[in-house]
Design a protein around this motif. Structure first.
Motif, PDB file in Angstrom:
ATOM      1  N   VAL A 401       0.842  -1.192   0.000  1.00 28.21           N
ATOM      2  CA  VAL A 401       0.000   0.000   0.000  1.00 28.21           C
ATOM      3  C   VAL A 401       0.882   1.250   0.000  1.00 28.21           C
ATOM      4  O   VAL A 401       1.966   1.256   0.608  1.00 28.21           O
ATOM      5  CB  VAL A 401      -0.959   0.019   1.212  1.00 28.21           C
ATOM      6  N   ASP A 402       0.425   2.271  -0.706  1.00 30.32           N
ATOM      7  CA  ASP A 402       1.032   3.599  -0.665  1.00 30.32           C
ATOM      8  C   ASP A 402       0.104   4.528   0.097  1.00 30.32           C
ATOM      9  O   ASP A 402      -1.067   4.676  -0.266  1.00 30.32           O
ATOM     10  CB  ASP A 402       1.258   4.155  -2.078  1.00 30.32           C
ATOM     11  N   ILE A 403       0.621   5.131   1.152  1.00 29.36           N
ATOM     12  CA  ILE A 403      -0.188   6.062   1.948  1.00 29.36           C
ATOM     13  C   ILE A 403       0.402   7.465   1.790  1.00 29.36           C
ATOM     14  O   ILE A 403       1.567   7.701   2.126  1.00 29.36           O
ATOM     15  CB  ILE A 403      -0.205   5.644   3.427  1.00 29.36           C
ATOM     16  N   LYS A 404      -0.411   8.345   1.262  1.00 25.11           N
ATOM     17  CA  LYS A 404       0.019   9.713   1.034  1.00 25.11           C
ATOM     18  C   LYS A 404      -0.314  10.581   2.241  1.00 25.11           C
ATOM     19  O   LYS A 404      -1.356  10.377   2.887  1.00 25.11           O
ATOM     20  CB  LYS A 404      -0.668  10.298  -0.209  1.00 25.11           C
ATOM     21  N   PRO A 405       0.532  11.539   2.544  1.00 22.51           N
ATOM     22  CA  PRO A 405       0.210  12.436   3.662  1.00 22.51           C
ATOM     23  C   PRO A 405      -0.956  13.354   3.306  1.00 22.51           C
ATOM     24  O   PRO A 405      -1.219  13.613   2.135  1.00 22.51           O
ATOM     25  CB  PRO A 405       1.501  13.244   3.859  1.00 22.51           C
ATOM     26  N   VAL A 406      -1.658  13.800   4.327  1.00 22.60           N
ATOM     27  CA  VAL A 406      -2.762  14.743   4.097  1.00 22.60           C
ATOM     28  C   VAL A 406      -2.167  16.041   3.582  1.00 22.60           C
ATOM     29  O   VAL A 406      -1.250  16.614   4.189  1.00 22.60           O
ATOM     30  CB  VAL A 406      -3.548  14.997   5.405  1.00 22.60           C
ATOM     31  N   SER A 407      -2.671  16.528   2.444  1.00 26.85           N
ATOM     32  CA  SER A 407      -2.120  17.768   1.854  1.00 26.85           C
ATOM     33  C   SER A 407      -2.710  18.999   2.535  1.00 26.85           C
ATOM     34  O   SER A 407      -3.743  18.950   3.174  1.00 26.85           O
ATOM     35  CB  SER A 407      -2.384  17.792   0.358  1.00 26.85           C
TER      36      SER A 407
END
Length: 407
Positions: A401-407
């Motif tokens: 899984v790739d988890i992106k930070p909250v922008s």
């Protein structure tokens, strides 16, 4: 209940057990007699064949000193004799039960038939695919051989050669001091202890290790009159082995009738092994492989019984990538709805348990996860196996899984 009764009874000499528990359990088991030579069974063990269940219950009761079981014993030994003689597991149980009620001549008759079912490896032929306690595969082979050893030792010296061969088979199945699963290990220890008391070893022995005919180090001297408190091992080095070449490794003994040994080999493989029949398979996938922190995702899981028969307790292991957290409520909902029967989380593995699966049944369910920490994560590969046959595991792919930070 029969299994519990046997355990409590055998604990009595060394551990404080309330005898009322044994009495209540025995009374309840006797109340389940159906009047036709069998026992009424309900619940998780319904799929166990009648002969298998009845043989085990009769053996446990007679082991605990209950002998008023003529109708039940005769039903198997006389009425269903032809069915009994095809299965080494039931034969050994009934031979032991007959010895327990002093029907020694009939017991020896069964021991003779049991000897005809012994394979070259020392294992015993059997008809049914699982035991009364739902052991499968190797664990059931160990249980059957252990029960046969106990029966042959009671039959006398004429059967010792069969017991010797079966003990050899049991020894070869030892893995880090364990013989298959819980019940098979208990029976193996029981058989080996009895065997050691009846068949004493030669006091002094020596063991040599050879690789391609060359002796490695000095022979190990073993004094069987003194307890061995640590493993005995040879000083192997990597230069004793030649990469890419087949080599012959031998253990040679002098002066002993038999010496137990074990071999441990560890290896890894990038994919599941081919050419093996897996009782149960598993697949797991994330519905979204890219998530944003605090976003909820789903893992779709499928467990499939590949057999045309009922299988007992089934285990699925799903590796959860480290950046994800499981929503526990989704698991509790699965238990409430009886899609699964139990779960636990161990080292980023979600372990789910089913009491059993019907022929070719497929169980599908989803679990919810929350993206907790940004980054790229991979989990352990998923796997599935029978609880009492964990030597045969199906391995699926690992989740990523790739988890992106909250922008």
């Amino acid at each position: 209940s029969a299994y519990a009764l046997l355990l409590f009874s055998e604990m009595l000499p060394t551990y404080p057990v309330d005898t009322a528990i044994c009495e209540r359990t025995a009374t309840w088991l006797l109340s389940r007699r159906d009047g036709r030579g069998g026992f009424v069974r309900e619940g998780a063990y319904d799929h166990v064949p009648d002969n298998t269940a009845n043989s085990y219950i009769i053996w446990t009761l007679t082991q605990c000193g209950i002998t008023q079981l003529d109708a039940e014993i005769n039903n198997l030994v006389l009425t269903k004799r032809q069915l009994l003689e095809r299965d080494g597991y039931c034969l050994a149980l009934m031979a032991l039960a007959l010895y327990n009620v002093q029907r020694n001549f009939e017991a020896e008759e069964l021991c003779l038939v049991l000897a005809s079912l012994q394979n070259q490896t020392g294992s015993i032929q059997r008809e049914h695919v699982f035991s009364a306690t739902c052991s499968w595969g190797l664990s059931l082979d160990i249980e059957t051989a252990s029960l046969a050893v106990l029966a042959w030792l009671r039959a006398g010296e004429i059967y010792y050669r069969y017991a010797d061969k079966a003990v050899g088979f049991i020894y070869t199945q030892c893995n880090s001091g364990i013989f298959g699963q819980t019940h098979s290990s208990v029976l193996a220890y029981k058989a080996l202890l009895k065997y050691a008391s009846v068949r004493p070893q030669t006091p002094i022995a020596a063991v040599s290790l050879l690789i391609d005919g060359q002796q490695i180090g000095e022979p190990l001297r073993i004094d069987n009159s003194v307890p061995i408190t640590r493993p005995l091992s040879f000083p192997l080095r990597t230069d004793h082995f030649k990469p890419g070449n087949e080599q012959k490794i031998e253990l040679m003994e002098e002066g002993a009738s038999s010496i137990p040994y074990s071999v441990s080999i560890q290896y890894t493989s990038p994919k599941t092994l081919e050419g093996i029949v897996y009782p149960v398979t598993i697949s797991a996938r994330l519905t979204k492989i890219e998530l944003i922190e605090n976003e909820t995702g789903e893992i779709e899981i499928s467990l499939a019984n590949s057999q045309d028969s009922v299988i007992p307790t089934t285990v699925g292991s799903i590796g959860i990538p480290a950046g994800l957290e499981i929503v526990q409520d989704s698991l509790q909902d699965l238990i409430t709805s009886e899609v699964i029967h139990y779960y636990e989380i161990i080292d980023q593995r979600l372990m789910v348990y089913l009491r059993g699966m019907m022929p070719t049944q497929v169980v599908k369910f989803n679990i919810s996860v929350v993206a907790a920490i940004s980054g790229h994560y991979g989990g352990y590969p998923s796997s599935s196996y029978l609880y009492y046959m964990d030597e045969v595991k199906f391995w699926g792919t690992a989740l990523e899984v790739d988890i992106k930070p909250v922008s």
